[in-house]
Scaffold this motif. Structure first.
Motif, PDB file in Angstrom:
ATOM      1  N   LYS A   1      50.117  57.833  36.520  1.00  0.00           N
ATOM      2  CA  LYS A   1      50.010  57.485  37.936  1.00  0.00           C
ATOM      3  C   LYS A   1      51.234  57.964  38.710  1.00  0.00           C
ATOM      4  N   LEU A   2      52.405  57.814  38.106  1.00  0.00           N
ATOM      5  CA  LEU A   2      53.645  58.217  38.753  1.00  0.00           C
ATOM      6  C   LEU A   2      53.770  59.736  38.805  1.00  0.00           C
ATOM      7  N   SER A   3      53.390  60.383  37.720  1.00  0.00           N
ATOM      8  CA  SER A   3      53.603  61.829  37.634  1.00  0.00           C
ATOM      9  C   SER A   3      52.471  62.646  38.242  1.00  0.00           C
ATOM     10  N   PHE A   4      51.291  62.048  38.404  1.00  0.00           N
ATOM     11  CA  PHE A   4      50.117  62.811  38.853  1.00  0.00           C
ATOM     12  C   PHE A   4      50.329  63.500  40.205  1.00  0.00           C
ATOM     13  N   PRO A   5      50.862  62.795  41.232  1.00  0.00           N
ATOM     14  CA  PRO A   5      51.091  63.493  42.493  1.00  0.00           C
ATOM     15  C   PRO A   5      52.114  64.625  42.360  1.00  0.00           C
ATOM     16  N   VAL A   6      53.122  64.413  41.501  1.00  0.00           N
ATOM     17  CA  VAL A   6      54.116  65.467  41.288  1.00  0.00           C
ATOM     18  C   VAL A   6      53.458  66.679  40.632  1.00  0.00           C
ATOM     19  N   ILE A   7      52.632  66.411  39.628  1.00  0.00           N
ATOM     20  CA  ILE A   7      51.929  67.491  38.936  1.00  0.00           C
ATOM     21  C   ILE A   7      51.045  68.254  39.914  1.00  0.00           C
TER      22      ILE A   7
ATOM     23  N   SER B   1      60.305  56.641  43.941  1.00  0.00           N
ATOM     24  CA  SER B   1      59.005  56.550  43.243  1.00  0.00           C
ATOM     25  C   SER B   1      57.826  56.814  44.169  1.00  0.00           C
ATOM     26  N   GLN B   2      58.085  57.478  45.298  1.00  0.00           N
ATOM     27  CA  GLN B   2      57.024  57.833  46.245  1.00  0.00           C
ATOM     28  C   GLN B   2      56.682  59.308  46.033  1.00  0.00           C
ATOM     29  N   THR B   3      55.904  59.567  44.996  1.00  0.00           N
ATOM     30  CA  THR B   3      55.656  60.953  44.601  1.00  0.00           C
ATOM     31  C   THR B   3      54.499  61.610  45.355  1.00  0.00           C
ATOM     32  N   LYS B   4      53.726  60.810  46.089  1.00  0.00           N
ATOM     33  CA  LYS B   4      52.532  61.380  46.716  1.00  0.00           C
ATOM     34  C   LYS B   4      52.834  62.154  47.998  1.00  0.00           C
ATOM     35  N   TYR B   5      53.915  61.795  48.705  1.00  0.00           N
ATOM     36  CA  TYR B   5      54.168  62.441  50.001  1.00  0.00           C
ATOM     37  C   TYR B   5      54.555  63.909  49.866  1.00  0.00           C
ATOM     38  N   PRO B   6      55.432  64.281  48.926  1.00  0.00           N
ATOM     39  CA  PRO B   6      55.661  65.715  48.731  1.00  0.00           C
ATOM     40  C   PRO B   6      54.385  66.459  48.344  1.00  0.00           C
ATOM     41  N   MET B   7      53.502  65.768  47.605  1.00  0.00           N
ATOM     42  CA  MET B   7      52.237  66.391  47.234  1.00  0.00           C
ATOM     43  C   MET B   7      51.420  66.727  48.477  1.00  0.00           C
ATOM     44  N   TYR B   8      51.354  65.788  49.438  1.00  0.00           N
ATOM     45  CA  TYR B   8      50.606  66.045  50.668  1.00  0.00           C
ATOM     46  C   TYR B   8      51.146  67.278  51.383  1.00  0.00           C
ATOM     47  N   ALA B   9      52.481  67.366  51.477  1.00  0.00           N
ATOM     48  CA  ALA B   9      53.102  68.503  52.154  1.00  0.00           C
ATOM     49  C   ALA B   9      52.751  69.810  51.445  1.00  0.00           C
ATOM     50  N   THR B  10      52.744  69.768  50.115  1.00  0.00           N
ATOM     51  CA  THR B  10      52.445  70.969  49.335  1.00  0.00           C
ATOM     52  C   THR B  10      50.997  71.395  49.526  1.00  0.00           C
ATOM     53  N   VAL B  11      50.094  70.435  49.562  1.00  0.00           N
ATOM     54  CA  VAL B  11      48.674  70.758  49.751  1.00  0.00           C
ATOM     55  C   VAL B  11      48.455  71.449  51.098  1.00  0.00           C
TER      56      VAL B  11
END
Length: 456
Positions: free
Chosen positions: A15-21, A156-166
């Motif tokens: 759960k923690l690593s999934f957005p980073v991945i 531990s907020q890994t989802k926000y960088p993911m949004y930017a990357t998408v």
């Protein structure tokens, strides 16, 4: 029961690593899209993108390596409730990353003429030169983004960088399609169009994550009151002291992969194009390890802040075990589909390039067999490195990676690649040797340090 104490952590670790991945896979998917689109133009164009990016990847490794110092500092400050220390880590990290981005851009411009003296195909060099100018400048926004990304992950907020990357990926792929091929009335710019897409998407990525962080309550205590004019030398020195070993460690690893581009270039444009295909495919699976490495850095950093060293060790080992299982799956995929995967990168129906394409596909398939075997080593070494960064243990791992990649891996790559009939396969056997040595030595280091913490 023996494995349960590790497997029960799998769900939270994923759960923690999934957005980073996903975010990292996003970067790699853009590279995949670039390679697939550029590959339709010909093997020389694909080799040129590979050669140009080789300079950028080396510089990028230094910038990203320095930025990783932000995550454990913020994670420890967050666990300890020291918001001021977290805010200071963010501010000084952004300043440092901005300066680094500009310096690295300048260094690449100065280093460009080296391409003429590297025994690379002249056709490839001529195409790579103008491409490199734009992609090199895109390093500046990319490394600034990296500072915000590491800060967000430290909380531990890994989802926000993911949004930017998408968002950035959508922009990049769209611009690539429009500008590489000149669709819908846009100018046909070839690989220069790919470079423009990369630059624009990275600028948008920085803007998006800054706006996003400012709008979220979790970040407001850290974002509000930032004064970039006030610089504390002690904090900057702390980030540099923690960041430069990580930067050099990442540099040693990226540089040996980059060396495969240059050595394969000596063997010809087709060997270089095949190497690029195998590197791009391998980098996709590596991003899973990178994401789990970030999770290891965050969780180990948190446990270190709470001085809970037995839990720290158990959680880290659960991440190592999870990585081992996932990498076995990736190895199997490479072994099963080693002939099919390279066909996505080239226009196999193009009769004009049929001979070149056939050779590239054959070479790339051979490289994927070797890549299958180093999946486990590559994944484990990056996750153990993440755990060591969480411990803020970075200097000895830097030395370990230098020994593994440059005293073991590179000599094997060079000798087998240039002086034997193995060619590109020999280059990748060297990679396998270096990654395996790195994984073993880093785990020994982690094992020793955590046992020492528990005893003390």
């Amino acid at each position: 029961m023996l494995f349960k104490k590790y497997t029960k952590e799998f769900k939270y670790n994923l759960k923690l690593s999934f957005p980073v991945i996903l975010g990292m896979l996003g970067h790699t998917f853009v590279a995949f899209a670039d390679n697939v689109m550029v590959g339709q133009l010909g093997t020389a164009e694909l080799a040129a993108v590979s050669l140009g990016n080789s300079f950028v990847f080396i510089a990028m490794s230094l910038g990203i390596g320095f930025s990783t110092a932000i995550t454990p500092l913020v994670a420890e400050a967050d666990t300890s409730g020291k918001i001021n220390e977290g805010r200071s880590a963010l501010k000084h990290g952004v300043i440092l990353c901005t300066l680094l981005g500009l310096i690295l851009f300048g260094i690449i411009l100065l280093a460009r003429p080296l391409m003429y003296h590297m025994n690379q195909p002249q056709e490839v060099v001529a195409l790579a030169m103008p491409y490199l100018n734009l992609v090199a400048f895109s390093l500046v926004p990319l490394i600034i983004f990296q500072a915000f990304k590491q800060f967000s992950e430290g909380l531990s907020q890994t989802k926000y960088p993911m949004y930017a990357t998408v968002i950035a990926n959508v922009v990049n792929i769209t611009l690539n399609y429009l500008l590489i091929f000149g669709t819908f009335g846009f100018p046909k710019m070839g690989i220069i169009g790919a470079a423009i897409g990369t630059l624009v998407s990275r600028v948008i990525m920085v803007i998006f994550i800054w706006v996003l962080l400012k709008s979220k309550e979790k970040f407001k205590p850290y974002i509000s009151g930032l004064n970039f004019k006030s610089i504390e030398k002690s904090i900057m020195q702390k980030i540099i002291n923690l960041g430069y070993p990580s930067a050099l460690q990442m540099f040693f690893e990226v540089a040996i992969f980059t060396s495969t581009i240059w050595i394969s270039g000596v063997l010809g444009k087709n060997a270089q194009a095949a190497n690029q295909i195998a590197l791009n495919l391998s980098s996709m699976t590596f991003m899973v390890g990178m994401g789990l490495g970030v999770a290891a850095m965050i969780r180990v950093g948190n446990q270190k802040g709470m001085l809970n060293f037995k839990e720290l060790r158990r959680i880290a080992q659960s991440l190592f075990f999870l990585t081992f299982l996932l990498e076995i799956v990736f190895a199997a995929i490479f072994l099963i589909f080693y002939k099919v995967l390279p066909t996505f990168y080239l226009d196999i129906d193009n009769l004009a390039n049929q001979l070149d394409n056939t050779e590239v596909l054959f070479l790339a398939a051979q490289l994927l067999i070797v890549a299958a075997f180093f999946q486990i080593s590559d994944g484990l070494q990056v996750v153990v490195l993440g755990a060591l960064r969480g411990l803020q243990d970075v200097k000895v791992p830097m030395v370990i990676t230098f020994i593994a990649y440059w005293l073991i891996g590179f000599p094997i790559s060079y000798y087998l690649g240039i002086h034997t009939s193995l060619g590109t396969v020999g280059i990748w056997i060297g990679l396998l040797s270096g990654l395996t040595a790195s994984a073993i030595m880093l785990y020994i280091r982690f094992n020793k340090e955590t046992k020492k913490m528990i005893v003390n």
